[in-house]
Write a protein that holds these residues in place. Structure first.
Motif, PDB file in Angstrom:
ATOM      1  N   LEU A  15      -8.898   2.662   6.306  1.00  0.00           N
ATOM      2  CA  LEU A  15      -7.544   3.214   6.282  1.00  0.00           C
ATOM      3  C   LEU A  15      -6.947   3.164   7.676  1.00  0.00           C
ATOM      4  N   PRO A  20      -5.415  -0.874  -2.276  1.00  0.00           N
ATOM      5  CA  PRO A  20      -5.105   0.547  -2.502  1.00  0.00           C
ATOM      6  C   PRO A  20      -5.494   1.053  -3.888  1.00  0.00           C
ATOM      7  N   TYR A  36      -3.737   0.992   3.347  1.00  0.00           N
ATOM      8  CA  TYR A  36      -4.836   0.047   3.237  1.00  0.00           C
ATOM      9  C   TYR A  36      -4.265  -1.315   3.643  1.00  0.00           C
ATOM     10  N   THR A  56      -7.770   3.604  13.045  1.00  0.00           N
ATOM     11  CA  THR A  56      -8.373   3.319  11.748  1.00  0.00           C
ATOM     12  C   THR A  56      -9.600   4.197  11.514  1.00  0.00           C
ATOM     13  N   SER A  88       0.828  -1.203   0.000  1.00  0.00           N
ATOM     14  CA  SER A  88       0.000   0.000   0.000  1.00  0.00           C
ATOM     15  C   SER A  88       0.863   1.254   0.000  1.00  0.00           C
ATOM     16  N   THR A 105       0.303   3.885  -3.029  1.00  0.00           N
ATOM     17  CA  THR A 105      -0.367   5.175  -2.823  1.00  0.00           C
ATOM     18  C   THR A 105       0.587   6.359  -2.910  1.00  0.00           C
ATOM     19  N   ARG A 159     -14.052   0.750   2.445  1.00  0.00           N
ATOM     20  CA  ARG A 159     -12.643   0.557   2.747  1.00  0.00           C
ATOM     21  C   ARG A 159     -12.294   1.068   4.145  1.00  0.00           C
ATOM     22  N   SER A 215      -5.105   6.847  -4.929  1.00  0.00           N
ATOM     23  CA  SER A 215      -5.469   5.544  -5.497  1.00  0.00           C
ATOM     24  C   SER A 215      -6.173   5.747  -6.829  1.00  0.00           C
ATOM     25  N   ASN A 242      -9.894  -4.715   0.622  1.00  0.00           N
ATOM     26  CA  ASN A 242      -9.372  -3.432   1.123  1.00  0.00           C
ATOM     27  C   ASN A 242      -8.035  -3.117   0.454  1.00  0.00           C
TER      28      ASN A 242
END
Length: 767
Positions: free
Chosen positions: A676, A656, A614, A713, A567, A571, A674, A755, A654
Motif C-alpha cells: 500500500l 485493490p 494499491y 509504502t 485503486s 477502494t 500486497r 477491498s 498488487n
C-alpha cells in the motif's frame, strides 16, 4: 404500500382521533440535520447507526414516529428526516447536533447522474478539479455530432499547447466542426473497408460524423458542456452536463453501420495508437472484442502501451449478463465498468372514473404528450378460458378504441392486434422495460397497484380512464441496482483478477444524440421520432461516467498512475444502496455479489481522497503475465519489450481486490502479498478490519501498518482459507461461493480503504 391507500387510511384515522392528531400531522416537516461526526459515541459501528439510534430515541407524539429519509456521507455530515416540531426540539438539544435546515424546493437543474454521484458545483471534486479543465478524453466510438449543444465551447480556454491531434475532413465533416471543446476528430475505416464494407451504401458517413448517435451520447456523458432544458420528450428534463464538463474531447471513429456495428481490430488499434500520439489523458471505449488471450485482443494490447504512457483506459464490461464469465475487457491494466440504475424513473399518472375515483402511477416512457381523458377502459373479467391479453384473447369488437387493462403481464402484440387505444399492464417486470418498449401509450404498474385497479374495474362497470404521460420521478428505491444485462465475472482468460472493477450509472442515461437518427418508436409500424437527446442503456453508458470521473481525479492528482486512480475508485466504492441494503441484482431481486458489481458503485467524492492506493507499474503486469504462463512471444506482443524477466512471476498482482479460485478439494488456502502507498502528506497508521463470512478464515499480518508521509509504502500479507463445504455454497461452475471484505481503517483518521475478498469456482485457462 400504495401512497393513495396510505393517505386514505391516514385521512380516516385523523377523523377518528380528532383535531389534535391532525395538528401533529400538519406539524411534520422534512429537515436536513447536520451532525458532528467526532461526537459519535464509540459504541456505534458507523455514523448511520448513530443517526438511526438518535431518531429512535425521540418520543412519539400521538403515535407519530420520526421517519428517516437519507444518511449523507459525502456532501455533508448528517441525515434527513421527517419530524414533528417537538421531536426537532428534542434533537436540537442532543450532543452532536450542529444545525438544522427545513426542506426547500427548486426547479430541476440537472439530468441527475451528477447529483446521484454527489457532484456539486461549489464544493468537492468538481471545483477542486476545475471541472476537468486541461484534461483530454479520447473516445473510441461511432463518431460525433459536432453541432450538438453539448459540444459548445462557450467560456472554454484555449486548447492545451500539448495537444498534437487534428480535426480531419470527410463526408459532412471538416476542420471547422472542431472547437475548444471538441479539439480533435478522426475516422478509422480501412479494416472495415477491406472486409467488404461499402460505407456509402450503408448511409453512414465516411468521416468522424456520427450516424448512429452512440458516440455522441458517450462523449457528452464523459465531458459534455451544460445544456439547459434538455430532455427526452420532456422526460428527465433539466440541464444535461458531462462528468468533466471542462475537459476536452477527441473522437476516434472506428464503428460504422453494418447492421451489427462491428469494429475491425486493425481500425481499433490504429485509433488507440493515434490517441496516444495525439496526447489524450483518458481513453473511453464502450466497445469490446471477444475475450481471447491478451496478445490477441486489440484493446488489451493497445491499452498496455497507453498505461505505460500514463493514460487511463476505461472500458465497458459488456452487455452479456446476467450470466457469469461474460466479462469483456478483463485485462488488469484496464478499468472495467459494469452498469447500474440510478434513483430516477419515468411514469404516467392513471386516473380511473369520471370523477377520479382511483389515481395510481405506473412506469411509462411514451414520448408524446397525449391527451387521454375519460377514454373507455376494458377488462374482461368473469368466466374466461384464457387470461386477458394472452395471444388472441381479445376481440377487436370489444376493445377497439379503448384502453385495455391486462392483469397477466405485458403482451403488446395482443393489445396492438386487437386495435386497443392503449394498455395498462400489471407486471413484475416493469423494471426491465426500456424506452423502446413504449411505442404505444402503455403504462406498466406493479402487481399491488394492478390488484387495486382490478378490484375497481370489477365493481365499476363501463368506467373510463384518464392518463397523464411524461412524468419524471426522482428518489426511487432501491438504487443503484445491477442491471440484468451488465456482464458478470469472473473473466474467463484472467480469473485471478476480480472483474468488473466497478459499477457506474448505465440505465436510461440522458445525453446528446444524433438529431437525424430516429430514437423514439411510435405506433404499430414503428415510425421513429427525432430528438437531440436520448435515453440509452448499456455498459456503454456506464463507461464514460467513469472516464469523466477519472479525468477529474487526474486533474487533481497529476502525478497519480492509472493504477492509483483505479485503486482510488475501487477502494472508496460503496455496496450499500439507498435503502441501506446490499446492492441487489435486478434479475434475482436479491443481494448481488462482487462478481456482479466489482468493488461497488463509484463514489467520486470519496475517490478524490482515498488515503492509500494499491499502485502498479508495467513490470508488475509483466510478472502477472509470466504467472499466467504466457510465452516470451506473447509477452513481447503485449509489452513491446524483449528484455524482460520472469524471475518474479506471480498471479498475485498488487490489485485493490482479492480473488481466490477454488479447486475440487474441500478447503483452499491462498496467501496474498500486497503493498500500500500513502497519498496524503501527513503520517498515518491503519488497522486491518476483516469482514469474513462463515467458511472463510482471513488472517492479516501485520494487523497494523504505519506510513511516514506521502508516497511512503507498507507491505502486508493476507492468508485466506476457504472451506467449500461451509457458508454460502453453490456448487455450480459459474457461481460465487463466498466473499468478504478487507478494510484498512485509519487510526484517529477518516480514511477507510476497502477491498472485496472473493472465493469462486472458475476455469483454469492457459494462454
Amino acid at each position: 404500500m400504495d401512497c393513495s391507500f396510505f393517505f386514505s387510511l391516514l385521512y380516516f384515522f385523523l377523523l377518528s382521533v380528532g383535531m389534535s392528531a391532525a395538528l401533529v400531522a400538519d406539524d411534520r416537516r422534512t429537515y436536513i440535520i447536520h451532525m458532528d461526526k467526532s461526537a459519535m459515541p464509540s459504541l456505534f459501528p458507523d455514523h448511520h447507526s448513530w443517526y438511526m439510534s438518535t431518531l429512535s430515541s425521540l418520543s412519539s407524539l400521538n403515535g407519530v414516529l420520526p421517519t428517516h429519509l437519507y444518511t449523507y456521507n459525502h456532501v455533508l455530515d448528517g441525515f434527513s428526516a421527517v419530524l414533528c416540531r417537538s421531536q426537532l426540539d428534542q434533537l436540537e438539544k442532543m450532543s452532536g447536533h450542529v444545525a438544522t435546515y427545513p426542506e426547500t424546493f427548486g426547479k430541476l437543474q440537472t439530468t441527475h447522474t451528477p447529483k446521484f454521484l454527489g457532484l456539486e458545483p461549489n464544493v468537492g471534486l468538481w471545483p477542486e478539479a476545475n471541472f476537468g479543465d486541461d484534461m483530454i478524453i479520447g473516445v473510441v466510438d461511432t463518431g460525433i455530432w459536432p453541432e450538438s449543444e453539448s459540444f459548445r465551447d462557450d467560456e472554454m480556454p484555449p486548447v492545451p499547447e500539448r495537444w498534437r491531434g487534428t480535426c480531419e475532413s470527410g463526408v459532412e465533416f471538416n476542420s471547422s466542426n472542431c472547437n475548444r471543446k471538441l479539439i480533435g476528430a478522426r475516422s478509422f475505416s480501412k479494416g472495415m473497408k477491406e472486409a467488404g464494407l461499402n460505407i456509402s451504401k450503408t448511409d453512414d458517413y465516411d468521416s468522424p460524423r456520427d450516424y448512429d448517435g452512440h458516440g455522441t451520447h458517450t462523449s457528452s456523458t464523459a465531458a459534455g458542456s451544460p445544456v439547459q432544458d434538455a430532455s427526452y420528450f420532456n422526460y428527465a428534463k433539466g440541464t444535461a452536463i458531462g462528468m468533466a464538463p471542462k475537459a476536452r474531447l477527441a473522437m476516434y471513429k472506428v464503428l460504422f453501420f453494418n447492421y451489427t456495428y462491428e469494429a475491425a481490430a486493425t481500425d481499433t488499434i490504429a485509433a488507440m495508437d493515434q490517441a496516444i500520439a495525439d496526447g489524450v489523458d483518458i481513453m473511453s471505449l464502450s466497445l469490446g472484442f471477444f475475450e481471447t488471450p491478451f496478445e490477441q485482443n486489440p484493446i488489451a494490447v493497445a491499452a498496455f502501451t497507453a498505461m505505460e504512457k500514463g493514460i487511463i483506459v476505461v472500458c465497458a464490461a459488456g452487455n452479456g449478463g446476467p450470466h457469469g464469465f461474460t466479462i469483456l475487457n478483463g485485462a488488469p491494466w484496464i478499468t472495467t465498468v459494469g452498469a447500474g440504475t440510478i434513483d430516477r424513473d419515468y411514469a404516467a399518472e392513471v386516473t380511473l372514473g369520471d370523477i377520479g375515483d382511483l389515481t395510481v402511477s405506473g412506469k411509462s416512457i411514451y414520448p408524446l404528450d397525449l391527451l387521454v381523458s375519460r377514454v373507455p377502459i376494458y377488462f374482461g373479467y368473469g368466466n374466461r378460458s384464457k387470461e386477458i391479453c394472452d395471444d388472441y384473447s381479445l376481440d377487436p369488437k370489444d376493445v377497439a378504441g379503448k384502453y385495455v387493462f391486462c392483469d397477466s403481464g405485458v403482451n403488446t402484440f395482443e393489445t396492438d392486434r386487437a386495435g386497443a387505444a392503449g394498455a395498462i399492464f400489471s407486471t413484475d417486470d416493469s423494471i426491465f422495460l426500456q424506452p423502446g418498449d413504449f411505442n404505444n401509450p402503455y403504462v406498466a404498474v406493479i402487481p399491488e397497484v394492478g390488484n387495486s385497479i382490478k378490484d375497481y374495474l370489477i365493481k365499476a362497470k363501463n368506467t373510463t380512464v384518464s392518463i397523464k404521460f411524461q412524468l419524471t420521478v426522482l428518489g426511487t428505491k432501491p438504487a443503484p441496482i445491477v442491471v440484468w444485462f451488465s456482464s458478470r465475472g469472473p473473466d474467463r482468460k484472467s480469473p485471478w483478477i476480480l472483474k468488473p472493477d466497478i459499477l457506474a450509472p448505465g440505465v436510461n442515461i440522458l445525453a446528446a444524440y444524433a438529431p437525424n437518427r430516429g430514437i423514439a418508436p411510435i405506433g404499430d409500424d414503428y415510425d421513429y421520432l427525432l430528438s437531440d437527446f436520448a435515453l440509452l442503456s448499456g455498459t456503454s453508458m456506464a463507461c464514460p461516467h467513469v472516464a469523466g470521473i477519472s479525468a477529474l481525479l487526474k486533474a487533481v492528482h497529476r502525478d497519480w498512475s492509472p493504477a492509483a486512480i483505479r485503486s482510488a475508485l475501487m477502494t472508496t466504492a460503496y455496496v450499500i444502496d439507498n435503502v441501506n441494503g446490499t446492492i441487489i441484482d435486478m434479475t434475482t431481486g436479491i443481494a448481488g455479489t462482487p462478481l456482479d458489481y466489482g468493488s461497488g458503485h463509484i463514489d467520486p467524492i470519496k475517490a478524490i481522497d482515498p488515503g492509500l492506493v494499491y499502485d502498479l507499474e508495467a513490470q508488475d503486469y509483466i510478472n502477472y503475465l509470466c504467472g499466467m504462463n504466457y510465452t516470451n512471444q506473447q509477452i513481447k506482443i503485449i509489452t513491446k519489450r524483449s528484455n524482460f524477466s520472469c524471475d518474479q512471476a506471480s498471479l498475485d498482482l498488487n490489485y485493490p481486490s482479492f480473488m481466490i479460485l477454488l479447486n475440487n478439494t474441500n478447503t483452499t488456502s491462498y496467501i496474498f502479498k500486497r503493498v500500500l502507498t500513502s497519498v496524503v502528506n501527513s503520517s498515518s497508521v491503519y488497522r486491518a478490519v476483516v469482514n469474513a463470512p462463515s467458511g472463510m478464515k482471513v488472517v492479516v499480518e501485520p494487523p497494523a501498518i504505519a506510513f511516514d508521509g506521502k508516497y511512503s509504502t507498507a507491505k502486508f500479507s493476507m492468508t485466506v482459507e476457504v472451506d467449500a463445504g461451509v457458508g454460502n455454497v453453490r456448487i455450480q461452475s459459474d457461481s460465487i461461493v463466498n466473499y468478504g471484505y478487507l478494510s484498512w481503517n485509519e487510526v484517529k483518521g477518516k480514511h477507510v480503504v476497502r477491498s472485496p475478498v472473493v472465493a469462486a469456482f472458475a476455469p483454469y485457462p492457459r494462454a
